[in-house]
Write a protein that holds these residues in place. Structure first.
Motif, PDB file in Angstrom:
ATOM      1  N   ALA A 155      -9.450  -0.454  -2.285  1.00 40.79           N
ATOM      2  CA  ALA A 155      -9.285   0.705  -3.377  1.00 40.79           C
ATOM      3  C   ALA A 155      -8.266   1.451  -3.090  1.00 40.79           C
ATOM      4  CB  ALA A 155     -10.482   1.101  -3.999  1.00 40.79           C
ATOM      5  N   HIS A 156      -8.086   2.099  -1.848  1.00 41.73           N
ATOM      6  CA  HIS A 156      -7.198   3.167  -1.365  1.00 41.73           C
ATOM      7  C   HIS A 156      -6.036   2.772  -0.608  1.00 41.73           C
ATOM      8  CE1 HIS A 156     -11.468   4.403  -1.946  1.00 41.73           C
ATOM      9  NE2 HIS A 156     -10.861   5.150  -2.646  1.00 41.73           N
ATOM     10  N   THR A 157      -4.998   3.594  -0.888  1.00 43.81           N
ATOM     11  CA  THR A 157      -3.690   3.151  -0.149  1.00 43.81           C
ATOM     12  C   THR A 157      -3.801   3.279   1.410  1.00 43.81           C
ATOM     13  OG1 THR A 157      -3.155   5.406  -0.574  1.00 43.81           O
ATOM     14  CG2 THR A 157      -2.195   3.507  -1.912  1.00 43.81           C
TER      15      THR A 157
ATOM     16  N   ILE B   4      -5.448  -2.286  -4.659  1.00 42.45           N
ATOM     17  CA  ILE B   4      -5.491  -0.740  -4.464  1.00 42.45           C
ATOM     18  C   ILE B   4      -5.340  -0.156  -5.909  1.00 42.45           C
ATOM     19  CG2 ILE B   4      -4.016   1.048  -3.776  1.00 42.45           C
ATOM     20  CD1 ILE B   4      -3.631  -0.909  -1.167  1.00 42.45           C
ATOM     21  N   ARG B   5      -6.198   0.912  -6.128  1.00 42.32           N
ATOM     22  CA  ARG B   5      -6.078   1.753  -7.326  1.00 42.32           C
ATOM     23  C   ARG B   5      -6.415   3.091  -7.199  1.00 42.32           C
ATOM     24  NH1 ARG B   5     -10.665  -1.274  -6.187  1.00 42.32           N
ATOM     25  NH2 ARG B   5     -12.675  -0.301  -6.410  1.00 42.32           N
ATOM     26  N   SER B   6      -6.071   3.625  -5.853  1.00 39.00           N
ATOM     27  CA  SER B   6      -6.346   4.993  -5.760  1.00 39.00           C
ATOM     28  C   SER B   6      -5.476   5.530  -4.662  1.00 39.00           C
ATOM     29  CB  SER B   6      -7.864   5.466  -5.434  1.00 39.00           C
ATOM     30  OG  SER B   6      -7.865   6.844  -5.292  1.00 39.00           O
ATOM     31  N   GLY B   7      -4.973   6.670  -4.769  1.00 39.29           N
ATOM     32  CA  GLY B   7      -4.198   7.568  -3.940  1.00 39.29           C
ATOM     33  C   GLY B   7      -3.228   8.345  -4.199  1.00 39.29           C
TER      34      GLY B   7
ATOM     35  N   GLY C 273     -12.762  -1.867  -9.797  1.00 42.85           N
ATOM     36  CA  GLY C 273     -12.367  -2.896  -8.670  1.00 42.85           C
ATOM     37  C   GLY C 273     -12.703  -4.242  -9.173  1.00 42.85           C
ATOM     38  N   VAL C 274     -12.589  -5.167  -8.281  1.00 42.18           N
ATOM     39  CA  VAL C 274     -12.571  -6.607  -8.453  1.00 42.18           C
ATOM     40  C   VAL C 274     -14.332  -7.135  -8.343  1.00 42.18           C
ATOM     41  CG1 VAL C 274     -10.522  -6.904  -7.342  1.00 42.18           C
ATOM     42  CG2 VAL C 274     -12.471  -7.269  -6.120  1.00 42.18           C
TER      43      VAL C 274
END
Lengths: 285, 285, 285, 285, 285, 285
Positions: free
Chosen positions: E133-135, E169-172, E231-232
């Motif tokens: 989820a995170h970079t 990835i969806r957060s950073g 997320g997935v």
């Protein structure tokens, strides 16, 4: 004089005599192999049903227009499976003889055997529709024959090939999958997609409907002893159980494997309540 | 090559052959009448024992100087009490024949019966010291004879009057209290105050020691299926179990009724770990 | 025909007419300033009372020899304190007029005001014995007059100086302590040590007995909205409530501030159940 | 215009300049060997302090009469112990230089080292009073020198023999007990009984006071990473910390090892809040 | 003689010598910035794997036909990241040298760096597939270089541009997204939709596969320190990890960021178990 | 001198004067009919927002580029609904008069009435967009008019027919559904599918936007007092709230019914945080 405030499942306040459906809890979980606690389901469902409404906007029906008697929880002999099953069998038999529909809230899945014994005696042509994450087709579990993991196999012992229709299953031993696929059961694993397709052929036949709520994905229903990821979502299950109850001759049913202490958030109990409400409404003739 | 990292109770890493004491878990709770979950105790105790040290400043002894084999948890047939009891009996018998001390971690209290059967065969003059909140003297529980609520009565069936010494008990049916007080057991309810007084008369005799941890007050030990307020505090229990293990000829023992899922804080498991450690150290000759 | 299985507090299955005591729940917590949830106490206490026995070895009495009607939980208008209080008042009044003893299970402490209003009308010479961690003597709480934090002050508005006897209190504003100490109440903070001493002077007088369970130390009773460390232990409370109920003319009582969702271990509910059982047994004439 | 509502520990709303005491949180738990989570203590204590009153009936003092600045939680580099310690050291140093008392809320016990470094530089004659369940005297923990299990040994590295006074300790390795007993620290294990006795000799000397809350029994304080049964009760701890703060020249202090996620009931946080309140009130000159 | 009952991940009971895959736990979470607890993942996964079956109906494969050695959890120096990484590196190196596949169960994501260091030395042409989820592309986190939030950046330091393939990835921070998008990594945010498309180009190349389970939506996987909604779903992840393991030359892999204490329901652990089982089965050649 | 570390919602550290948006918490839940606890939402959201980033890759916007003042939680009179509503109304009014956007974090849904009263006075042509699982259209709840279950009906009392646009609703009494469908509200039950379609007609009009988070499915958002299965998923909600905030003239809004104690996993709070962040970013002009 003051009257006792009695807790029923919401809207299920008919007397026994007038009722079409008899709701009863079977608080038993002695053979649960992983995390026990389904014994608390009946009470939890009755408590939390008040977070629901009696009205379903999906079916545009209201429990207040139904005649349902909530018997409460049976007093069961935790620790002796055979004693428990015969107690359930006796209860289901009485209800069936009185031309009412027994609707059981488990408990672990083994409780289904008691109700099916009574139903099969009354209806020798009985079919079973079985929704579950697990095959429940073992011959025994660590040497124990009366086990939740063997309950559908034990029903097969009574009914034989071709009578049991299984949907949503995604876990079991290889030998169980092979046994099912060899034609002993009508086997539709992984999803409920095939369920609508079999309704026509079952039309009018006596059907016992057993819903193991772990057929749902754990994201929807974490509160169960053996969560198995990859299951169906809530609306899919709701639509299917409604359709089954609406279109078939359901002569008995159960909803089982809610384990309230496994989910402190209460969402699993809410899911069970709503599935039960929709089934009750759809069963109304 | 890499070796497996195996989890034992802290400091209990002897092999079976060299060991004086054999620790084993009995993960069974099928007859639990209220909140199940003691089946998880063995694993929890092994995990959380690493929050302890091997050294006891109370006794100035260290588990590293003991020879204890941790067998792990038995694989038990959840759902069939008789099968489970005979499995436990067989294990205890082997250990006793090999001149080692069987130290069982329950599970519910019924598991004691398996170990006592083996011990009584080896030592017909066996005495039992029983610490508990509950009498456990029922003849049956809702028709079930093999029940945690009947376990001491079942031991009495084997040993007869005058052999069972009960302490700390504060809950039961009136008939159980009357039965105990009529001389069938050596009955000292409410506290452990009388325990030191009976040690002299038991000196040298073979004693099985069974500790139901709910003898502790729930403030100390909330993690049990049926918490019963008004029990003893930790230091009192620790002092007494140490004294019993130090001064008597303990030939087998168990610590039971820890229910880890009933206490998310982990303090109950910590209490169980420390009681077990102190007993293990005191049993060292 | 099948009968409904109804849940009462264990052993409290008399009908209203024959009963000496009427147990009822007041599921209200709208003015709780910290952690709400006491609304669930009545149901939790009824559920978990089955972890108890009906027999008390402390008093050698059995609930099966008592005549107690369990009315269940009142249906209260969450969010409107005045409506709730008048509903409670009406219930208590009916019970009192029928020469029975109203025994209320809160709910937050404000519910006491409803019962005291009814009791004071029937018994103008009423005294109150108040066990609590908190003074509950505020004039208002953030501008709200009908508040759990003001309930004893509101009772004082009805009864005046010298009628309220407070024990165990260890928290409040300085002004509340000063007000109490200036003679408005009979004030015995910190412990219950002085309680036996006042029993002789209250002999025969009509007494309402209100027990805020947070008078207990949080180690014994964590399941309450505002735990206040430094309280009394279980046996001390049990002995004192038994003595009060045994020796005085208790015309009404309540046990309040159990917040089940604040304690997942269930020990707080067990404590409440046992205190209620001992009070019920001691109230039996 | 609207003003921000800022959350402080209850009653601690002085500005920095006017304050006598500076409260600050050190949210660090990277070296915790068992269950982490003490990083959340500062915030939890601030939140739950509103379940307390500002007034203490024990001391008849009120936080509203004190001048305390609540700095909030430091922003610490989770994962790098040396960076964290130097951040804490810098903060404590500034406070000490400004003639205020630094009062730190841990975090794990290692945070004490940062504050002691600053204090020892300012007060080379520094003594430490250390209440704890654990010795914290290891030379390293699995090769890690900067460890909560070594923090008092690291303080000794700075101060040397005879300066550290330890009370309540009941857990550690044999070598740690031996080291302490050989005279390196002033060692009083198991209870706080000896604490009043050493106060006269410390009169007037600069003292840093570090309270690991696990010195309490887990029944009182389950919310800690490594609960160690057999500790002191709440009133004993409260009386002793009050006495120390009242009678000695405390130049800095901390309260640590509250782990809020380890105790969902919130009672451990309530205990921490009340100990902190009593210390703050007793420190007022 | 009695044999120790040892707990492995279900079906993983081969010896080291014969094994193709070596499963090992890396119980480390010292740099976790939000809610710690991933250190308990290895043990939880081993415990709860018994709620699964060894057979996968999805792949029609059985763990009983695989040769997998479960090493258990490494003993890691909580609190010293560099020490921990070198311990992991050493373990992975030994396994790789012995021509086996190292399969690590984290712990926090930083542990991946240890395994990647070993893998990159053995396979200089190494690629990494990274689901998250995170970079994890920060240069440091509050000044700490060895941080879970920087782990992929640290891998990039070893491997350079074009070798790391990121999905889901969806957060950073904005700067991290910009850095990734500027070509340093092969960046496919938000979903796994692009994953099948890159498999052909990686065919035959040595690939390290790192799965941060928080790539899943928190509804499926709440038990992680930093849940990131959006997320997935489970089946998508299962299908993709199976495909990757089936079709590529995976030379090492890990599954990380399960935080068991963050999810009392156990569903997150069940999800981790099933993902691990499917990966193990798909890795079988 | 040391500065106070103050906790805001992440990235919302503007001063009041410079701010475009004012975030404030309304910690009130006194009329909650099922499980209370939404009073803790504001604080939880502020705490856990640090698990988020300030940057949204969905919108490619960053909170660090916005000017948002986080007022903190209002101090509300728990237990007196009218007092609470007027306090909220006053706050919203001030913010509106200062030409800023009031963004409220509930609390239970009743708090919306306070803000709508202020908004409707300022903007008589006000429309409301209402996302919810429940109709909230009762005339009263057990006789209580100021109830969360009546809040939208109370808004209708102010605004009249055609001004309230309801989406996602799947629970209510039959009479409420009938009332809505008879044209009093613009009623789009079950999903958000119709929401984009009404945006054009609302373009430019003043709109108050109220989001009851239980519009989400409980699998995504279990942490609410009355979970209602069958709701929308996270991405659907996120997309829709972003679109509403982006394209309409939102003059005030709220996000309510997060009940942190109902979900120990924290995922519900994470969902609330992310929805709030996306709304804040989309509201930036």
């Amino acid at each position: 004089m003051l009257n006792k405030s009695v807790m029923n499942f919401i809207g299920c306040d008919a007397g026994y005599e007038e009722a079409d459906i008899v709701l009863y809890g079977a608080p038993f979980d002695s053979t649960t192999s992983f995390r026990p606690g389904t014994r608390f389901a009946g009470q939890a469902v009755r408590n939390d049903s008040y977070g629901l409404e009696t009205y379903s906007p999906y079916q545009d029906r209201d429990l207040e227009d139904c005649r349902i008697f909530d018997l409460g929880d049976l007093e069961l002999a935790i620790g002796d499976s055979e004693l428990v099953l015969s107690e359930i069998e006796k209860t289901a038999e009485t209800i069936l003889k009185d031309k009412k529909l027994p609707f059981m809230i488990g408990g672990e899945h083994l409780v289904t055997l008691g109700a099916v014994r009574a139903a099969a005696r009354q209806y020798p042509e009985l079919h079973i529709i079985h929704l579950d994450a697990h095959t429940d087709l073992r011959e025994d579990y660590l040497g124990v024959k009366l086990s939740h993991a063997a309950v559908i196999r034990l029903c097969w012992d009574i009914l034989g090939d071709g009578r049991i229709h299984q949907f949503g299953i995604r876990s079991g031993e290889k030998s169980e999958f092979d046994w099912a696929r060899s034609g002993h059961t009508d086997f539709h694993p992984f999803t409920l997609d095939d369920l609508p397709g079999i309704l026509p052929e079952l039309k009018g036949k006596p059907v016992y409907f057993t819903v193991d709520l772990d057929v749902l994905d754990p994201s929807v229903f974490p509160g169960t002893g053996t969560p198995e990821p990859g299951g169906v979502d809530f609306l899919t299950l709701m639509k299917n159980v409604t359709e089954v109850c609406n279109s078939l001759n359901i002569i008995g049913c159960d909803v089982n494997e809610l384990c309230p202490p496994c989910d402190h958030s209460g969402m699993s109990t809410a899911v069970a309540c709503k599935i039960i409400r929709e089934m009750l409404l759809a069963l109304k003739k």
